[in-house]
Design a protein around this motif. Structure first.
Motif, PDB file in Angstrom:
ATOM      1  N   PRO A  35      27.772  40.719  38.621  1.00  0.00           N
ATOM      2  CA  PRO A  35      26.653  40.054  39.301  1.00  0.00           C
ATOM      3  C   PRO A  35      25.858  39.232  38.293  1.00  0.00           C
ATOM      4  O   PRO A  35      25.547  39.697  37.200  1.00  0.00           O
ATOM      5  N   LEU A  36      25.553  37.992  38.658  1.00  0.00           N
ATOM      6  CA  LEU A  36      24.726  37.131  37.822  1.00  0.00           C
ATOM      7  C   LEU A  36      23.358  37.000  38.479  1.00  0.00           C
ATOM      8  O   LEU A  36      22.946  37.875  39.229  1.00  0.00           O
ATOM      9  N   SER A  37      22.650  35.945  38.232  1.00  0.00           N
ATOM     10  CA  SER A  37      21.331  35.782  38.844  1.00  0.00           C
ATOM     11  C   SER A  37      21.460  35.488  40.332  1.00  0.00           C
ATOM     12  O   SER A  37      22.370  34.774  40.762  1.00  0.00           O
ATOM     13  N   GLY A  38      20.557  36.070  41.120  1.00  0.00           N
ATOM     14  CA  GLY A  38      20.591  35.863  42.560  1.00  0.00           C
ATOM     15  C   GLY A  38      21.878  36.395  43.157  1.00  0.00           C
ATOM     16  O   GLY A  38      22.284  37.527  42.903  1.00  0.00           O
ATOM     17  N   SER A  39      22.546  35.545  43.942  1.00  0.00           N
ATOM     18  CA  SER A  39      23.802  35.947  44.584  1.00  0.00           C
ATOM     19  C   SER A  39      25.020  35.450  43.820  1.00  0.00           C
ATOM     20  O   SER A  39      26.150  35.561  44.303  1.00  0.00           O
ATOM     21  N   LEU A  40      24.816  34.901  42.634  1.00  0.00           N
ATOM     22  CA  LEU A  40      25.925  34.354  41.856  1.00  0.00           C
ATOM     23  C   LEU A  40      26.751  35.477  41.231  1.00  0.00           C
ATOM     24  O   LEU A  40      26.228  36.533  40.874  1.00  0.00           O
ATOM     25  N   THR A  41      28.052  35.228  41.102  1.00  0.00           N
ATOM     26  CA  THR A  41      28.959  36.230  40.537  1.00  0.00           C
ATOM     27  C   THR A  41      29.967  35.562  39.610  1.00  0.00           C
ATOM     28  O   THR A  41      30.150  34.341  39.623  1.00  0.00           O
ATOM     29  N   ALA A  42      30.640  36.395  38.824  1.00  0.00           N
ATOM     30  CA  ALA A  42      31.715  35.924  37.947  1.00  0.00           C
ATOM     31  C   ALA A  42      32.865  36.916  38.006  1.00  0.00           C
ATOM     32  O   ALA A  42      32.656  38.132  38.015  1.00  0.00           O
ATOM     33  N   ALA A  43      34.084  36.391  38.064  1.00  0.00           N
ATOM     34  CA  ALA A  43      35.298  37.213  38.017  1.00  0.00           C
ATOM     35  C   ALA A  43      35.804  37.193  36.585  1.00  0.00           C
ATOM     36  O   ALA A  43      36.044  36.127  36.017  1.00  0.00           O
ATOM     37  N   ARG A  44      35.976  38.378  35.989  1.00  0.00           N
ATOM     38  CA  ARG A  44      36.238  38.441  34.555  1.00  0.00           C
ATOM     39  C   ARG A  44      37.389  39.380  34.232  1.00  0.00           C
ATOM     40  O   ARG A  44      37.615  40.373  34.913  1.00  0.00           O
ATOM     41  N   VAL A  45      38.127  39.039  33.165  1.00  0.00           N
ATOM     42  CA  VAL A  45      39.109  39.941  32.584  1.00  0.00           C
ATOM     43  C   VAL A  45      38.656  40.265  31.168  1.00  0.00           C
ATOM     44  O   VAL A  45      38.211  39.382  30.427  1.00  0.00           O
ATOM     45  N   VAL A  46      38.743  41.531  30.802  1.00  0.00           N
ATOM     46  CA  VAL A  46      38.379  41.982  29.465  1.00  0.00           C
ATOM     47  C   VAL A  46      39.634  42.521  28.792  1.00  0.00           C
ATOM     48  O   VAL A  46      40.261  43.462  29.291  1.00  0.00           O
ATOM     49  N   SER A  47      40.029  41.902  27.678  1.00  0.00           N
ATOM     50  CA  SER A  47      41.184  42.371  26.914  1.00  0.00           C
ATOM     51  C   SER A  47      40.740  43.515  26.009  1.00  0.00           C
ATOM     52  O   SER A  47      39.772  43.381  25.257  1.00  0.00           O
ATOM     53  N   LEU A  48      41.438  44.638  26.087  1.00  0.00           N
ATOM     54  CA  LEU A  48      41.063  45.835  25.341  1.00  0.00           C
ATOM     55  C   LEU A  48      41.981  46.022  24.133  1.00  0.00           C
ATOM     56  O   LEU A  48      43.154  45.639  24.166  1.00  0.00           O
ATOM     57  N   GLY A  49      41.453  46.629  23.086  1.00  0.00           N
ATOM     58  CA  GLY A  49      42.260  46.847  21.890  1.00  0.00           C
ATOM     59  C   GLY A  49      42.744  45.528  21.319  1.00  0.00           C
ATOM     60  O   GLY A  49      41.968  44.593  21.134  1.00  0.00           O
ATOM     61  N   ASN A  50      44.052  45.424  21.072  1.00  0.00           N
ATOM     62  CA  ASN A  50      44.635  44.194  20.534  1.00  0.00           C
ATOM     63  C   ASN A  50      45.266  43.315  21.607  1.00  0.00           C
ATOM     64  O   ASN A  50      45.954  42.345  21.290  1.00  0.00           O
ATOM     65  N   VAL A  88      41.674  34.753  42.747  1.00  0.00           N
ATOM     66  CA  VAL A  88      40.215  34.842  42.739  1.00  0.00           C
ATOM     67  C   VAL A  88      39.705  34.002  43.906  1.00  0.00           C
ATOM     68  O   VAL A  88      39.981  32.798  43.967  1.00  0.00           O
ATOM     69  N   VAL A  89      39.006  34.627  44.840  1.00  0.00           N
ATOM     70  CA  VAL A  89      38.539  33.895  46.021  1.00  0.00           C
ATOM     71  C   VAL A  89      37.499  32.861  45.605  1.00  0.00           C
ATOM     72  O   VAL A  89      36.897  32.948  44.528  1.00  0.00           O
ATOM     73  N   ALA A  90      37.283  31.871  46.467  1.00  0.00           N
ATOM     74  CA  ALA A  90      36.440  30.728  46.117  1.00  0.00           C
ATOM     75  C   ALA A  90      35.008  31.116  45.779  1.00  0.00           C
ATOM     76  O   ALA A  90      34.328  30.425  45.016  1.00  0.00           O
ATOM     77  N   SER A  91      34.531  32.234  46.327  1.00  0.00           N
ATOM     78  CA  SER A  91      33.157  32.673  46.068  1.00  0.00           C
ATOM     79  C   SER A  91      33.028  33.472  44.775  1.00  0.00           C
ATOM     80  O   SER A  91      31.924  33.897  44.414  1.00  0.00           O
ATOM     81  N   ASN A  92      34.146  33.686  44.078  1.00  0.00           N
ATOM     82  CA  ASN A  92      34.166  34.406  42.797  1.00  0.00           C
ATOM     83  C   ASN A  92      33.659  35.842  42.891  1.00  0.00           C
ATOM     84  O   ASN A  92      33.239  36.424  41.884  1.00  0.00           O
ATOM     85  N   ASP A  93      33.697  36.430  44.082  1.00  0.00           N
ATOM     86  CA  ASP A  93      33.225  37.806  44.222  1.00  0.00           C
ATOM     87  C   ASP A  93      34.352  38.788  44.532  1.00  0.00           C
ATOM     88  O   ASP A  93      34.102  39.958  44.814  1.00  0.00           O
ATOM     89  N   THR A  94      35.600  38.320  44.461  1.00  0.00           N
ATOM     90  CA  THR A  94      36.750  39.187  44.725  1.00  0.00           C
ATOM     91  C   THR A  94      37.938  38.749  43.877  1.00  0.00           C
ATOM     92  O   THR A  94      38.256  37.558  43.814  1.00  0.00           O
TER      93      THR A  94
END
Length: 253
Positions: free
Chosen positions: A58-73, A142-148
């Motif tokens: 969740p970002l500010s207001g209703s804004l969102t971001a879809a993210r991948v986090v690389s773990l370890g190496n 990633v759906v157009a609204s970036n929330d899924t």
């Protein structure tokens, strides 16, 4: 000169031999990630070391971001815009450069992210398995609204530093896997295939791929599937629920 030619031939045979034993491990993920569902972490090669986390921030207001986090190496393919991983089409080479840490698949801020609203694409992976680099891919949307984020399938090359093509699997060698017992009829079929599967599998999903591993159709499991638009040929039907999977071939007339 004769010694050099023999040495070259031996080297070529060794390279061919290495290619011959390359194996693509692939399996369905079938996960949907939202803010309410929480993040999803995957250990790609099941070595008890987590590799990637997918999440909606969740970002500010209703804004969102879809993210991948690389773990370890672990890393993701990031050749176009740093911090925004490449959204690959089927059949693309997974290659460097790669990036580690956090990367936005899609975000409402700044118009960033190459996966947003693009349909199913492939994310290139660079895994660290026992200290060696293994290339792979994961199909996602990633759906157009970036929330899924919807994760579909994943695959990686078991041979260190060997190349891989997005979406490539070993389906050509698959006859059937019986963790889920099901039947396809009629087979061959021209318009509709019917699937006989356990009634308890209410949340199962299906996919139909060609023999190169390219995804053709997918959806929530139903008794009848319309295959009338498929070209004539041999296809693989995959049923998946949780950690269970079944695959069988069928012929489209």
């Amino acid at each position: 000169m004769k010694l050099n030619i023999l040495t070259l031939c031996a080297a070529l045979l060794l390279l061919v031999g290495n290619k011959a034993i390359s194996q693509i491990n692939s399996y369905p993920v079938n996960q949907t990630i939202t803010i309410s569902s929480g993040s999803f972490t995957i250990d790609v090669d099941n070595d008890s070391n987590d590799d990637y986390t997918f999440e909606i921030l969740p970002l500010s207001g209703s804004l969102t971001a879809a993210r991948v986090v690389s773990l370890g190496n672990a890393q993701v393919m990031d050749g176009s815009t740093f911090g925004y991983p490449d959204a690959l089409n089927f059949g693309a080479d997974v290659t460097d450069p790669y990036s580690s840490g956090n990367a936005a698949l899609g975000t409402d801020v700044g118009g960033g992210g190459l996966f947003t609203g693009a349909g199913m694409k492939y994310l290139g992976l660079n895994l660290d398995i026992s200290g060696e680099s293994h290339l792979g891919w994961i199909s996602l949307e990633v759906v157009a609204s970036n929330d899924t984020i919807i994760l579909y399938d994943i695959g990686y090359n078991t041979t260190p530093s060997d190349g891989i093509t997005s979406g490539l699997t070993n389906l050509t060698s698959v006859n059937e896997i019986s963790a889920i017992d099901f039947e396809i009829y009629p087979n061959p079929s021209e318009n509709i295939i019917s699937i006989s599967y356990p009634n308890s599998m209410s949340s199962a999903r299906y996919s139909i791929s060609d023999l190169t591993g390219k995804l053709i159709l997918k959806g929530t499991m139903t008794k009848n599937i319309d295959v009338s638009t498929l070209a004539s040929g041999t296809y693989i039907v995959t049923l998946a629920e949780s950690q269970n999977i079944g695959r069988k071939k069928f012929i489209k007339k």
